[in-house]
Design a protein around this motif. Structure first.
Motif, short mmCIF file in Angstrom:
data_model
loop_
_atom_site.label_atom_id
_atom_site.label_comp_id
_atom_site.label_asym_id
_atom_site.label_seq_id
_atom_site.Cartn_x
_atom_site.Cartn_y
_atom_site.Cartn_z
N LEU A 255 0.81 -1.22 0.00
CA LEU A 255 0.00 0.00 0.00
C LEU A 255 0.84 1.27 0.00
N THR A 256 2.16 1.12 -0.08
CA THR A 256 3.12 2.24 -0.10
C THR A 256 2.91 3.17 1.09
N ILE A 257 2.82 2.57 2.27
CA ILE A 257 2.73 3.32 3.52
C ILE A 257 3.78 2.77 4.47
N ASP A 258 3.85 3.31 5.66
CA ASP A 258 4.80 2.83 6.65
C ASP A 258 4.19 1.73 7.50
N ALA A 259 5.02 0.81 7.95
CA ALA A 259 4.55 -0.23 8.86
C ALA A 259 3.94 0.41 10.09
N ARG A 260 2.84 -0.15 10.54
CA ARG A 260 2.08 0.29 11.71
C ARG A 260 1.23 1.52 11.42
N ASP A 261 1.20 2.00 10.18
CA ASP A 261 0.24 3.04 9.82
C ASP A 261 -1.18 2.49 9.98
N PRO A 262 -2.16 3.34 10.26
CA PRO A 262 -3.52 2.85 10.51
C PRO A 262 -4.20 2.33 9.24
N LEU A 263 -4.96 1.26 9.42
CA LEU A 263 -5.75 0.67 8.35
C LEU A 263 -7.17 0.44 8.86
N LEU A 264 -8.10 0.39 7.92
CA LEU A 264 -9.47 0.02 8.22
C LEU A 264 -9.66 -1.42 7.74
N LYS A 265 -9.98 -2.31 8.66
CA LYS A 265 -10.13 -3.73 8.33
C LYS A 265 -11.61 -4.10 8.33
N ILE A 266 -12.05 -4.69 7.23
CA ILE A 266 -13.45 -5.12 7.12
C ILE A 266 -13.49 -6.60 6.76
N GLU A 267 -14.11 -7.39 7.62
CA GLU A 267 -14.37 -8.80 7.32
C GLU A 267 -15.84 -8.94 6.93
N ARG A 268 -16.08 -9.68 5.86
CA ARG A 268 -17.45 -9.82 5.37
C ARG A 268 -17.78 -11.27 5.07
N ARG A 269 -18.95 -11.68 5.53
CA ARG A 269 -19.55 -12.94 5.09
C ARG A 269 -20.70 -12.58 4.15
N ALA A 270 -20.62 -13.06 2.91
CA ALA A 270 -21.63 -12.76 1.90
C ALA A 270 -22.47 -14.02 1.65
N TYR A 271 -23.78 -13.84 1.60
CA TYR A 271 -24.72 -14.97 1.57
C TYR A 271 -25.55 -15.00 0.29
N VAL A 272 -25.87 -16.21 -0.12
CA VAL A 272 -26.96 -16.47 -1.06
C VAL A 272 -27.98 -17.28 -0.27
N GLY A 273 -29.13 -16.68 -0.01
CA GLY A 273 -30.06 -17.33 0.91
C GLY A 273 -29.44 -17.40 2.29
N ARG A 274 -29.37 -18.61 2.84
CA ARG A 274 -28.74 -18.79 4.16
C ARG A 274 -27.36 -19.42 4.07
N VAL A 275 -26.83 -19.49 2.86
CA VAL A 275 -25.53 -20.14 2.64
C VAL A 275 -24.44 -19.09 2.49
N VAL A 276 -23.36 -19.23 3.28
CA VAL A 276 -22.20 -18.35 3.14
C VAL A 276 -21.43 -18.77 1.90
N VAL A 277 -21.39 -17.88 0.91
CA VAL A 277 -20.71 -18.18 -0.35
C VAL A 277 -19.29 -17.62 -0.36
N ASP A 278 -19.10 -16.46 0.27
CA ASP A 278 -17.81 -15.78 0.20
C ASP A 278 -17.48 -15.18 1.56
N PHE A 279 -16.25 -15.38 2.01
CA PHE A 279 -15.73 -14.69 3.18
C PHE A 279 -14.54 -13.87 2.73
N SER A 280 -14.54 -12.58 3.07
CA SER A 280 -13.46 -11.71 2.61
C SER A 280 -12.88 -10.91 3.76
N VAL A 281 -11.60 -10.56 3.61
CA VAL A 281 -10.91 -9.67 4.55
C VAL A 281 -10.28 -8.57 3.72
N SER A 282 -10.64 -7.32 4.02
CA SER A 282 -10.15 -6.17 3.26
C SER A 282 -9.42 -5.21 4.19
N TYR A 283 -8.30 -4.69 3.70
CA TYR A 283 -7.52 -3.70 4.45
C TYR A 283 -7.46 -2.41 3.63
N TYR A 284 -8.12 -1.37 4.12
CA TYR A 284 -8.17 -0.09 3.43
C TYR A 284 -7.21 0.90 4.08
#
Length: 248
Positions: free
Chosen positions: A192-221
């Motif tokens: 991300l061309t930043i310094d180590a320990r710089d702040p990030l926004l972390k989002i974990e998501r479980r995405a569903y079709v009906g009641r089934v978890v199809v995708d689990f994602s971890v994003s660092y912004y």
């Protein structure tokens, strides 16, 4: 030496003009003592003006490092769209670099999210995302192979949600997000061309079709480029409910 509200307003106006019209995002501002000498005021007056600019989001003040012109922050509206869809909607040019794609063994955490056993195979898709050529986030998606047969042997898709819909008929309907602040590891910082320990926004998501978890994602912004926008709505009253009017 000029003090009081007049001096504060003068310093604030000059600094705001420099930040908005002269300096570029990421440029450093002079130390407080230099600014105090430049404007002929006390350092307390300069500090107050800088605090105001920081509150407005125009500068970033890093303890022990310095004061810098802030990068404009992009709003993240929490909704079920892919990164490509979201950036395109905002009129920005999204691009991505594939960091890893293929079948791996699920870690304990990933297995829990996808309701699998640790070590079960999952499809991992890890990418570095850009907007208008600037690195913005590192995303890692995990999918259950039974839901996407043959995906691990195909070419990485450019837009994951569109690919799931077109190839497998999986239209993501709803999701659950967990949002927290964290700091950049050395490997994330390099991407991300930043310094180590710089702040990030972390989002974990479980995405569903009906009641089934199809995708689990971890994003660092990058926290210096993004802010989170969450729409809120009061719950509706139950149908048939009428407010009770009390006499005074």
């Amino acid at each position: 030496m000029e003090e009081g509200m007049t001096g504060y307003r003068r310093v604030l106006a000059h600094l705001r003009e420099d930040v908005l019209g002269v300096l570029e995002p990421g440029d450093g501002l002079p130390p407080e003592r230099e600014l105090a000498a430049r404007f002929g005021v006390a350092r307390m007056t300069v500090r107050r003006a800088l605090d105001e600019l920081a509150t407005e989001g125009l500068i970033d003040r890093l303890v022990g490092v310095g004061t810098f012109v802030a990068y404009p922050k992009r709003s993240i509206h929490v909704q079920l769209t892919s990164y490509t869809e979201e950036m395109t909607r905002r009129g920005m040019i999204p691009t991505a670099t594939v960091l890893d794609f293929g079948a791996v063994a699920a870690s304990d955490h990933v297995a829990r999210q996808l309701r699998l056993e640790p070590g079960d195979p999952v499809v991992r898709y890890r990418r570095l995302f850009y907007a208008d050529g600037e690195p913005m986030s590192v995303d890692e998606n995990f999918l259950v192979p039974q839901h996407v047969p043959g995906m691990a042997r195909a070419a990485p898709p450019s837009s994951l949600y569109r690919y799931l819909s077109e190839e497998y008929g999986l239209v993501i309907e709803w999701g659950e997000d967990t949002i927290e602040a964290t700091s950049a590891t050395p490997s994330l910082a390099r991407l991300l061309t930043i310094d180590a320990r710089d702040p990030l926004l972390k989002i974990e998501r479980r995405a569903y079709v009906g009641r089934v978890v199809v995708d689990f994602s971890v994003s660092y912004y990058r926290a210096d480029r993004y802010r989170l926008s969450v729409p809120l709505q009061r719950p509706r009253r139950p149908q048939g409910h009428r407010p009770v009017l009390r006499r005074r």
